[in-house]
Scaffold this active site. Structure first.
Site, PDB file in Angstrom:
ATOM      1  CB  CYS A 164     -21.386 121.197  46.041  1.00 34.50           C
ATOM      2  SG  CYS A 164     -23.106 121.741  45.869  1.00 34.50           S
TER       3      CYS A 164
ATOM      4  CB  CYS B 117     -23.658 121.045  49.256  1.00 36.57           C
ATOM      5  SG  CYS B 117     -25.304 120.404  48.895  1.00 36.57           S
TER       6      CYS B 117
ATOM      7  CB  CYS C  74     -27.481 122.461  44.479  1.00 37.04           C
ATOM      8  SG  CYS C  74     -27.080 120.948  45.391  1.00 37.04           S
TER       9      CYS C  74
ATOM     10  CD  GLU D 246     -46.056 101.569  47.780  1.00 37.03           C
ATOM     11  OE1 GLU D 246     -46.250 102.367  48.717  1.00 37.03           O
ATOM     12  OE2 GLU D 246     -44.954 101.029  47.561  1.00 37.03           O
TER      13      GLU D 246
ATOM     14  CG  ASP E 131     -36.689  98.921  46.907  1.00 31.50           C
ATOM     15  OD1 ASP E 131     -35.833  99.228  47.758  1.00 31.50           O
ATOM     16  OD2 ASP E 131     -36.872  99.592  45.870  1.00 31.50           O
TER      17      ASP E 131
ATOM     18  CB  CYS F 138     -31.586 102.690  50.708  1.00 33.33           C
ATOM     19  SG  CYS F 138     -32.980 102.903  51.847  1.00 33.33           S
TER      20      CYS F 138
END
Length: 446
Positions: free
Chosen positions: A82, A89, A171, A329, A377, A404
């Site tokens: 890419c 990229c 992309c 939330e 999360d 993450c």
């Protein structure tokens, strides 16, 4: 921790260029090199590479640098696929590694973070779940406008630059439909002779384009971000106007076409507002939520709290296996989506509350009662110390933590373990091929 540079070695200054041999990868994916015992973290470099790098930061114990030339690629480096304007990229910094090596590095970095940062031992680190697709997996990309020869370009900022934008034609992280939508907006901008926004001069109109895709529905949603300058009606679904020099994409948004994105994850039919979070890899989100449900080990009667619940994807996927679920939330649009999604999917045992977790957990606990399971999360920064304290006040039997960022999971997990819980299992999940980012699901029990 790296040792300070020896007193008899001259520390290189910011802006200096060095030839470096990359011997490993650090947390976050940068290459690690040593110059006379001085540790240098190099972006854009992989193990085995010999690079010419320019220092961007120079500190007493280490430096940060950017590779400006790969003088000799490592023996295991593969050609980049890419490329934009001849450059790799910026969204795929690990594409020079085989996918198998990427997975191995991510597995190692999860374990290393938990053991070194969290000082945690005795947990089961399960094999990483590979992505279903290594390319064209992203359902959302944000592009920036720039200029070349007085014509608008639309793509990504050149690595290391906040002003120079590399034009993008295709992309490989995005679908063909996403690429076509971006190219169509660029052609409109050129036909209308519109100028990109220049933050230094506070002039121009075009800032960003956000393209979101319902991978299961085939729907595209485009959102143009501009300054308040007058422009012809754009060929997009949403138009966000931002005043001032800020570089974000959040602001007052008008509807010109599709207001909500329709998506399907597993058996759930979902509505997604543009301000609401949705995992950027739809196919792997399905695997992530299936793994979460497996590790939650619900029997059908439990009360579940889902903190940072977004549009309700995790809460609603767990609801058929629980007695009741409560989602918390801070984004009101996301809560509205969650309530709509619960009704649309016929899920009656779910409730959603719009509140920040720091302030909302205690009122939720008083209203709903003690949960058996809490799912968290959080964003990349992890949980603040106050949120960890509020989480522990809930006294759940089990906590399932989706992360993450293993470097923020590690200290959070250590805090929970110190309070009497045991870290049982950690399952890494590759949501982001070609990048150093890795998701993981951790289970803590008491």
């Amino acid at each position: 921790m790296s040792k300070a540079i020896p007193a008899d070695v001259k520390r290189p200054r910011q802006g200096a260029e060095l030839e470096l041999e990359i011997d490993s990868l650090a947390q976050g994916g940068r290459g690690v090199a040593r110059s006379n015992g001085y540790v240098v973290f190099v972006s854009g470099a992989l193990p085995g590479d010999r690079v010419r790098a320019r220092l961007t930061k120079s500190k007493r114990q280490y430096a940060e640098a950017r590779a400006i030339e790969i003088m000799r690629p490592g023996s295991e480096r593969i050609p980049d696929r890419c490329l934009h304007d001849g450059e790799p990229c910026p969204g795929a910094p690990w594409q020079g590694m085989t996918y198998e090596r990427q997975l191995a590095h991510k597995q190692d970095q999860v374990g290393e973070a938990l053991r070194r940062i969290g000082r945690l031992e005795g947990f089961e680190l399960e094999p990483i779940e590979p992505a279903l697709e290594a390319w064209r997996y992203r359902n959302k990309l944000e592009y920036s406008f720039g200029a070349r020869d007085k014509a608008p370009v639309l793509g990504f900022h050149r690595r290391g630059s906040w002003t120079d934008v590399v034009d993008v034609e295709d992309c490989l992280l995005a679908s063909e439909a996403n690429n076509a939508a971006r190219n169509a907006v660029r052609e409109w901008a050129r036909a209308e002779r519109l100028a990109p926004y220049d933050r230094r001069a506070s002039a121009g109109a075009l800032r960003n384009l956000v393209v979101r895709e319902g991978r299961r529905t085939g729907q595209l949603q485009t959102r143009l971000v501009t300054s308040p300058a007058p422009i012809p009606r754009p060929p997009v679904d949403l138009h966000t106007v931002i005043e001032g020099p800020g570089s974000g994409t959040d602001g007052p948004t008008g509807v010109l076409g599709v207001e909500h994105l329709a998506e399907r994850i597993g058996e759930l039919e979902l509505r997604v507002s543009h301000a609401a979070f949705l995992q950027t890899n739809t196919e792997m989100a399905e695997r992530l939520y299936a793994i979460t449900a497996e590790l939650a080990a619900l029997s059908g009667h439990e009360r579940v709290f889902d903190l940072y619940c977004g549009i309700g994807t995790i809460a609603l996927s767990l609801a058929p296996h629980a007695g009741e679920v409560w989602g918390l939330e801070t984004v009101p649009e996301a809560i509205a989506d969650a309530e709509h999604n619960a009704e649309a999917n016929g899920i009656a045992n779910s409730r959603f509350v719009a509140a920040d977790s720091r302030l909302g957990i205690r009122p939720l606990l008083e209203r709903a009662g003690r949960p058996d399971l809490v799912v968290v999360d959080p964003p990349r920064a992890g949980l603040s110390a106050k949120v960890v304290r509020r989480l522990l006040e809930c006294e759940p039997r089990r906590i399932v933590y989706l992360s993450c960022n293993p470097t923020t999971l590690a200290p959070n997990a250590a805090q929970v373990v110190e309070a009497g819980y045991t870290l049982r299992r950690v399952k890494p999940v590759d949501m982001f091929p070609q990048t150093p980012h890795v998701e993981c699901v951790a289970v803590l029990e008491r």
